[in-house]
Design an enzyme around this catalytic site. Sequence first.
Site, PDB file in Angstrom:
ATOM      1  N   SER A 139      43.991  71.535  44.239  1.00 10.27           N
ATOM      2  CA  SER A 139      45.045  71.075  43.322  1.00 10.27           C
ATOM      3  C   SER A 139      44.961  69.555  43.172  1.00 10.27           C
ATOM      4  CB  SER A 139      46.408  71.444  43.924  1.00 10.27           C
ATOM      5  OG  SER A 139      47.447  70.658  43.378  1.00 10.27           O
ATOM      6  N   TYR A 145      53.608  71.839  49.527  1.00 13.02           N
ATOM      7  CA  TYR A 145      52.459  72.223  48.697  1.00 13.02           C
ATOM      8  C   TYR A 145      51.345  71.199  48.823  1.00 13.02           C
ATOM      9  CZ  TYR A 145      50.100  73.695  44.343  1.00 13.02           C
ATOM     10  OH  TYR A 145      49.182  74.129  43.404  1.00 13.02           O
TER      11      TYR A 145
HETATM   12  P1  NAP Z   1      50.912  82.051  39.764  1.00 12.66           P
HETATM   13  O1  NAP Z   1      50.899  82.285  38.306  1.00 12.66           O
HETATM   14  O2  NAP Z   1      52.180  81.839  40.492  1.00 12.66           O
HETATM   15  O3  NAP Z   1      50.068  83.225  40.503  1.00 12.66           O
HETATM   16  C1  NAP Z   1      49.957  83.179  41.895  1.00 12.66           C
HETATM   17  C2  NAP Z   1      49.438  84.521  42.329  1.00 12.66           C
HETATM   18  O4  NAP Z   1      49.370  84.570  43.761  1.00 12.66           O
HETATM   19  C3  NAP Z   1      50.368  85.655  41.891  1.00 12.66           C
HETATM   20  O5  NAP Z   1      49.619  86.783  41.499  1.00 12.66           O
HETATM   21  C4  NAP Z   1      51.126  85.919  43.179  1.00 12.66           C
HETATM   22  O6  NAP Z   1      51.654  87.221  43.269  1.00 12.66           O
HETATM   23  C5  NAP Z   1      50.028  85.755  44.197  1.00 12.66           C
HETATM   24  N1  NAP Z   1      50.569  85.632  45.552  1.00 12.66           N
HETATM   25  C6  NAP Z   1      51.569  84.819  45.969  1.00 12.66           C
HETATM   26  N2  NAP Z   1      51.789  85.010  47.281  1.00 12.66           N
HETATM   27  C7  NAP Z   1      50.924  85.983  47.700  1.00 12.66           C
HETATM   28  C8  NAP Z   1      50.670  86.628  48.952  1.00 12.66           C
HETATM   29  N3  NAP Z   1      51.370  86.318  50.040  1.00 12.66           N
HETATM   30  N4  NAP Z   1      49.711  87.578  48.998  1.00 12.66           N
HETATM   31  C9  NAP Z   1      49.019  87.925  47.885  1.00 12.66           C
HETATM   32  N5  NAP Z   1      49.199  87.349  46.660  1.00 12.66           N
HETATM   33  C10 NAP Z   1      50.152  86.386  46.590  1.00 12.66           C
HETATM   34  O7  NAP Z   1      50.036  80.779  40.083  1.00 12.66           O
HETATM   35  P2  NAP Z   1      48.826  80.126  39.283  1.00 12.66           P
HETATM   36  O8  NAP Z   1      49.323  78.999  38.473  1.00 12.66           O
HETATM   37  O9  NAP Z   1      47.978  81.191  38.658  1.00 12.66           O
HETATM   38  O10 NAP Z   1      48.057  79.483  40.532  1.00 12.66           O
HETATM   39  C11 NAP Z   1      47.042  80.184  41.215  1.00 12.66           C
HETATM   40  C12 NAP Z   1      46.490  79.216  42.228  1.00 12.66           C
HETATM   41  O11 NAP Z   1      46.122  78.002  41.564  1.00 12.66           O
HETATM   42  C13 NAP Z   1      47.515  78.809  43.287  1.00 12.66           C
HETATM   43  O12 NAP Z   1      46.840  78.634  44.521  1.00 12.66           O
HETATM   44  C14 NAP Z   1      48.025  77.454  42.785  1.00 12.66           C
HETATM   45  O13 NAP Z   1      48.497  76.662  43.853  1.00 12.66           O
HETATM   46  C15 NAP Z   1      46.779  76.900  42.195  1.00 12.66           C
HETATM   47  N6  NAP Z   1      46.950  75.838  41.206  1.00 12.66           N
HETATM   48  C16 NAP Z   1      47.701  76.055  40.095  1.00 12.66           C
HETATM   49  C17 NAP Z   1      47.778  75.017  39.134  1.00 12.66           C
HETATM   50  C18 NAP Z   1      48.580  75.154  37.875  1.00 12.66           C
HETATM   51  O14 NAP Z   1      48.783  74.126  37.202  1.00 12.66           O
HETATM   52  N7  NAP Z   1      49.027  76.334  37.518  1.00 12.66           N
HETATM   53  C19 NAP Z   1      47.081  73.831  39.322  1.00 12.66           C
HETATM   54  C20 NAP Z   1      46.346  73.665  40.501  1.00 12.66           C
HETATM   55  C21 NAP Z   1      46.273  74.684  41.416  1.00 12.66           C
HETATM   56  P3  NAP Z   1      53.221  87.405  42.980  1.00 12.66           P
HETATM   57  O15 NAP Z   1      53.331  87.527  41.504  1.00 12.66           O
HETATM   58  O16 NAP Z   1      53.581  88.630  43.721  1.00 12.66           O
HETATM   59  O17 NAP Z   1      53.940  86.182  43.512  1.00 12.66           O
HETATM   60  C1  GCO Z   2      53.773  70.472  40.332  1.00 11.54           C
HETATM   61  C2  GCO Z   2      52.751  71.454  39.810  1.00 11.54           C
HETATM   62  C3  GCO Z   2      51.387  71.155  40.384  1.00 11.54           C
HETATM   63  C4  GCO Z   2      50.393  72.129  39.854  1.00 11.54           C
HETATM   64  C5  GCO Z   2      49.043  71.857  40.367  1.00 11.54           C
HETATM   65  C6  GCO Z   2      48.493  70.549  39.930  1.00 11.54           C
HETATM   66  O1  GCO Z   2      54.912  70.881  40.570  1.00 11.54           O
HETATM   67  O2  GCO Z   2      53.390  69.301  40.472  1.00 11.54           O
HETATM   68  O3  GCO Z   2      53.131  72.787  40.094  1.00 11.54           O
HETATM   69  O4  GCO Z   2      51.441  71.192  41.772  1.00 11.54           O
HETATM   70  O5  GCO Z   2      50.730  73.429  40.227  1.00 11.54           O
HETATM   71  O6  GCO Z   2      48.922  72.064  41.722  1.00 11.54           O
HETATM   72  O7  GCO Z   2      47.124  70.505  40.260  1.00 11.54           O
END
Ligand code: NAP
Ligand code: GCO
Length: 267
Positions: free
Chosen positions: A147, A160
């Site tokens: 992230s 986080y």
């Molecule tokens: P999301 O839409 O919230 O999806 C997260 C997924 O993880 C959901 O399917 C969730 O299932 C599952 N999950 C949560 N807790 C779990 C557990 N204990 N066991 C199994 N599955 C679990 O998040 P996203 O935005 O796609 O993010 C996916 C990854 O990318 C995360 O690691 C997040 O930190 C990272 N990330 C996101 C962003 C962004 O801007 N979106 C940027 C950087 C990194 P449920 O629906 O049941 O909760």
């Molecule tokens: C926040 C956002 C970020 C993104 C991502 C950025 O609240 O700042 O959720 O943390 O999820 O991780 O890379």
Amino acid sequence: MFNENSFSLKGKVALVTGASYGIGFAIASGFAKYGATIVFNDINQDLVDKGIAAYKEVGITAYGYVCDVTDEEKVNETVAKIEKEVGVIDILVNNAGIIKRIPMCEMSAADFRKVIDIDLNAPFIVSKAVIPSMIKKGHGKIINICSMMSELGRETVSAYAAAKGGLKMLTRNICSEYGNANIQCNGLGPGYIETPQTAPLRERQADGSRHPFDAFIVAKTPAERWGTTEDLMGPAVFLASDASDFVNGHILYVDGGILAYIGKQPE
Ligand code: NAP
Ligand code: GCO
């Protein structure tokens, strides 16, 4: 030898955790386009069923398993089941994750621990479960979804940021410990991506204006836009493929340039 098949994932089994939707779903879909067999898990049968249907809608026959990634016994059981029913896992993407946006001094230790458990302890647990078979097979790819918060802090995301900073170092440690078994462990660091996780940061205000954070991120991003999950597919395929066999311990940021940019001067 580098050739036109170097990016192919044909014959490879990929496990993407928490991939019923969001970033995990997109990464798995990208892998499928390059020939991988897709396996995913989520925390309940309803989500797994929805995920299987969503993959089917895009022409992918995915294998779905109910598994909470923080439950070591369940993870070990599920990996053994996958190895029996689908095959040894060649590619692991530790994608499952949560965020809690609470000012640190208002955050309970329980909430802090929950984020660390899912975002950092779980990638340790799942990686530990798949590495032995990767060693036996003579190769493996582990991709940890890091992230911006692996590098930067911001208000309300202490747990986080601590987890994602730790995940960066766990990535480097798996690289260090298992590189000689031909296992490459890298991080993929998305910028700000349009998914359910960031939906609260993009909500339209009562007067119809953009959320202040939405405008802030656009001003901080040279690409002047939020990322989409599609933006992550190509980099993920690269890190999962033979083309990246000498890339190890690297965090590949896919952020539209956020980390390189001081931000647009306010008008
Ligand atoms: P999301 O839409 O919230 O999806 C997260 C997924 O993880 C959901 O399917 C969730 O299932 C599952 N999950 C949560 N807790 C779990 C557990 N204990 N066991 C199994 N599955 C679990 O998040 P996203 O935005 O796609 O993010 C996916 C990854 O990318 C995360 O690691 C997040 O930190 C990272 N990330 C996101 C962003 C962004 O801007 N979106 C940027 C950087 C990194 P449920 O629906 O049941 O909760
Ligand atoms: C926040 C956002 C970020 C993104 C991502 C950025 O609240 O700042 O959720 O943390 O999820 O991780 O890379």
